[in-house]
Design a protein around this motif. Sequence first.
Motif, short mmCIF file in Angstrom:
data_model
loop_
_atom_site.label_atom_id
_atom_site.label_comp_id
_atom_site.label_asym_id
_atom_site.label_seq_id
_atom_site.Cartn_x
_atom_site.Cartn_y
_atom_site.Cartn_z
N ASP A 115 -5.86 -2.14 -10.94
CA ASP A 115 -5.39 -2.72 -9.32
C ASP A 115 -5.25 -3.03 -8.12
OD1 ASP A 115 -2.19 -4.02 -10.79
OD2 ASP A 115 -1.25 -2.73 -9.57
N GLY A 116 -6.97 -3.74 -7.95
CA GLY A 116 -7.58 -2.71 -6.38
C GLY A 116 -8.69 -3.98 -6.64
N GLY A 117 -9.21 -4.05 -5.97
CA GLY A 117 -10.92 -4.37 -5.73
C GLY A 117 -11.00 -5.18 -5.64
N LEU A 118 -9.91 -7.01 -5.55
CA LEU A 118 -10.08 -8.16 -4.33
C LEU A 118 -9.55 -8.46 -2.92
CD1 LEU A 118 -8.50 -10.25 -8.15
CD2 LEU A 118 -10.42 -9.07 -7.88
N PRO A 119 -10.42 -9.05 -2.33
CA PRO A 119 -10.01 -9.20 -1.33
C PRO A 119 -8.74 -9.51 -0.40
CG PRO A 119 -12.37 -9.79 -1.38
CD PRO A 119 -11.43 -9.88 -3.02
N LEU A 120 -8.36 -8.47 0.13
CA LEU A 120 -6.76 -9.14 0.98
C LEU A 120 -6.75 -8.84 2.07
CD1 LEU A 120 -4.82 -6.14 -1.18
CD2 LEU A 120 -4.82 -8.40 -1.86
N PRO A 121 -6.43 -10.63 2.17
CA PRO A 121 -7.03 -11.50 4.03
C PRO A 121 -6.01 -10.53 4.89
CG PRO A 121 -8.08 -12.36 2.27
CD PRO A 121 -7.24 -12.01 1.66
N LEU A 122 -5.78 -10.58 6.29
CA LEU A 122 -4.81 -9.74 6.69
C LEU A 122 -4.65 -10.43 7.87
CD1 LEU A 122 -3.38 -7.42 7.61
CD2 LEU A 122 -4.66 -7.20 9.55
N PRO A 123 -2.76 -10.83 7.41
CA PRO A 123 -2.88 -12.47 8.22
C PRO A 123 -3.08 -12.65 9.62
CG PRO A 123 -1.18 -12.23 6.75
CD PRO A 123 -2.26 -10.99 6.01
N ALA A 124 -3.49 -13.06 10.59
CA ALA A 124 -4.00 -13.38 11.69
C ALA A 124 -2.89 -12.92 13.15
CB ALA A 124 -4.53 -15.00 12.50
N GLY A 125 -3.28 -12.70 13.69
CA GLY A 125 -2.02 -11.26 14.41
C GLY A 125 -1.34 -10.71 13.84
N THR A 126 -1.28 -9.72 12.83
CA THR A 126 -0.65 -8.54 11.96
C THR A 126 -1.51 -7.65 12.24
OG1 THR A 126 -0.16 -9.93 10.14
CG2 THR A 126 -0.25 -7.24 10.10
N ASP A 127 -0.79 -6.50 13.07
CA ASP A 127 -1.16 -4.86 13.36
C ASP A 127 -1.47 -4.42 11.79
OD1 ASP A 127 -1.81 -2.31 15.00
OD2 ASP A 127 0.08 -1.54 13.76
N PRO A 128 -2.78 -4.01 11.76
CA PRO A 128 -3.28 -3.15 9.93
C PRO A 128 -2.43 -2.23 10.02
CG PRO A 128 -4.79 -3.80 11.62
CD PRO A 128 -3.51 -3.98 12.63
N ASP A 129 -1.55 -1.68 11.02
CA ASP A 129 -1.46 0.02 10.62
C ASP A 129 -0.09 -0.03 10.39
OD1 ASP A 129 -2.53 1.66 10.87
OD2 ASP A 129 -2.41 1.58 13.43
N ALA A 130 0.68 -1.55 11.08
CA ALA A 130 2.66 -2.08 10.24
C ALA A 130 1.91 -2.27 9.21
CB ALA A 130 2.55 -2.83 10.92
N THR A 204 -9.50 -5.32 6.88
CA THR A 204 -9.47 -5.97 8.06
C THR A 204 -10.94 -6.32 7.45
OG1 THR A 204 -10.40 -4.03 9.58
CG2 THR A 204 -8.04 -4.78 10.12
N GLU A 205 -11.73 -6.21 6.38
CA GLU A 205 -13.39 -5.91 6.24
C GLU A 205 -13.45 -6.89 5.03
OE1 GLU A 205 -15.95 -5.82 8.07
OE2 GLU A 205 -14.05 -4.64 9.45
N ALA A 206 -12.41 -8.01 4.59
CA ALA A 206 -11.98 -8.54 3.31
C ALA A 206 -13.63 -9.54 3.21
CB ALA A 206 -11.19 -9.79 3.28
N GLU A 207 -14.27 -10.18 4.05
CA GLU A 207 -15.84 -10.68 3.65
C GLU A 207 -16.30 -9.48 3.11
OE1 GLU A 207 -16.84 -12.39 7.52
OE2 GLU A 207 -15.61 -13.53 7.53
N GLU A 208 -16.62 -8.23 4.21
CA GLU A 208 -17.51 -7.22 3.40
C GLU A 208 -16.89 -6.91 1.64
OE1 GLU A 208 -19.49 -3.25 3.99
OE2 GLU A 208 -18.83 -3.84 5.42
N ILE A 209 -15.50 -7.10 1.56
CA ILE A 209 -15.43 -6.71 0.47
C ILE A 209 -15.80 -7.76 -1.00
CG2 ILE A 209 -12.81 -6.73 -1.13
CD1 ILE A 209 -11.85 -5.03 1.30
N GLY A 210 -15.35 -8.51 -0.72
CA GLY A 210 -15.83 -10.47 -0.93
C GLY A 210 -17.46 -10.34 -1.31
N ALA A 211 -18.31 -9.80 -0.39
CA ALA A 211 -19.95 -9.39 -0.77
C ALA A 211 -19.86 -8.80 -1.69
CB ALA A 211 -20.36 -9.94 1.02
N ALA A 212 -19.83 -7.91 -1.53
CA ALA A 212 -20.02 -6.93 -2.90
C ALA A 212 -19.79 -7.35 -4.21
CB ALA A 212 -18.80 -5.46 -2.04
N LEU A 213 -18.91 -7.30 -4.24
CA LEU A 213 -17.94 -8.10 -5.86
C LEU A 213 -19.32 -9.03 -5.64
CD1 LEU A 213 -14.01 -8.21 -5.14
CD2 LEU A 213 -15.29 -6.47 -6.37
N THR A 214 -19.44 -10.28 -5.25
CA THR A 214 -20.20 -11.69 -5.87
C THR A 214 -21.78 -10.81 -5.66
OG1 THR A 214 -20.97 -11.86 -3.62
CG2 THR A 214 -19.23 -13.43 -4.24
#
Length: 281
Positions: A115-130, A204-214
């Motif tokens: 139940d984890g491991g797939l990138p969860l891109p944050l929508p533009a303008g969304t505060d990560p802490d919120a 905020t690092e969805a691209e790095e996670i995706g690169a690791a998976l591939t």
Amino acid sequence: MRVDEVGGLRLARFGDGPRVVIAVHGITASLMAWAAVGRRLPDGWSLVAMDLRGRGHSAGLPGPYGLPRHAEDVLRVADHVGADSGAVLAGHSMGAYVAALAAARREFARVVLVDGGLPLPLPAGTDPDAALAATLGPGLARLSRTFATPEDYVAFFRSHPAFVNAWNDDVEAYVRYDLTGPPGALRSRAAGEAVREDGRWLLTEAEEIGAALTSITAPVSLLRAPRGLLDQETGMLPDELAAAWTARLPLLEDEVVADCNHYTILFDERCASLVAARLTG
């Protein structure tokens, strides 16, 4: 359960077999998240779980945090216990992302993302802490609270939507392990700074996670819970997200574990047995 330590990281080994699973827990959790699974491994296997820095009995280890730092710690633990390329690497929730980063750096026989491991891109303008606060809910809120007695802390967890209808001895042991502080001012061992820093990185690092998976060359199994962190009907990893990544990664095998939520996938007796079987089968 046998306790060990390497470089300030608390470890626990469940079972005594020569074949090894290295298991990584979630963002506010501890090594006890894996106890129910560890006890259900077949003969010939052992499961080594650690308290990530900033959590459990590794809470005193300093930052910086962030998932790449945790991946380094996972590989340090693997070296310490003599895990070779025949070992299995598993992670739950945030730990699944850490496992993906670690598996991109070293060969394992199999990688199991729970139940984890797939990138969860944050929508533009969304505060990560919120976004983190909205996702974790009471799991994050407890880090800023104190509790008069251990029973008060247990009662707080019993009211969590994920556990209200799924309490058992493994959940209670997990909760009590997390408790520290003086009488009258007990608190979670998890460091709020570590949780927030790791949450920001994860979101905020969805691209790095995706690169690791591939880049993982081992077979990868994804075990998904159909219900979410607050036992809501939509899980953390929806079908559409899983389908997109199984199409992209030919070595990724997706399985939904019926009738569980994000937490009970590791604690429910039936679900923990299934996870143990997938780790070793």
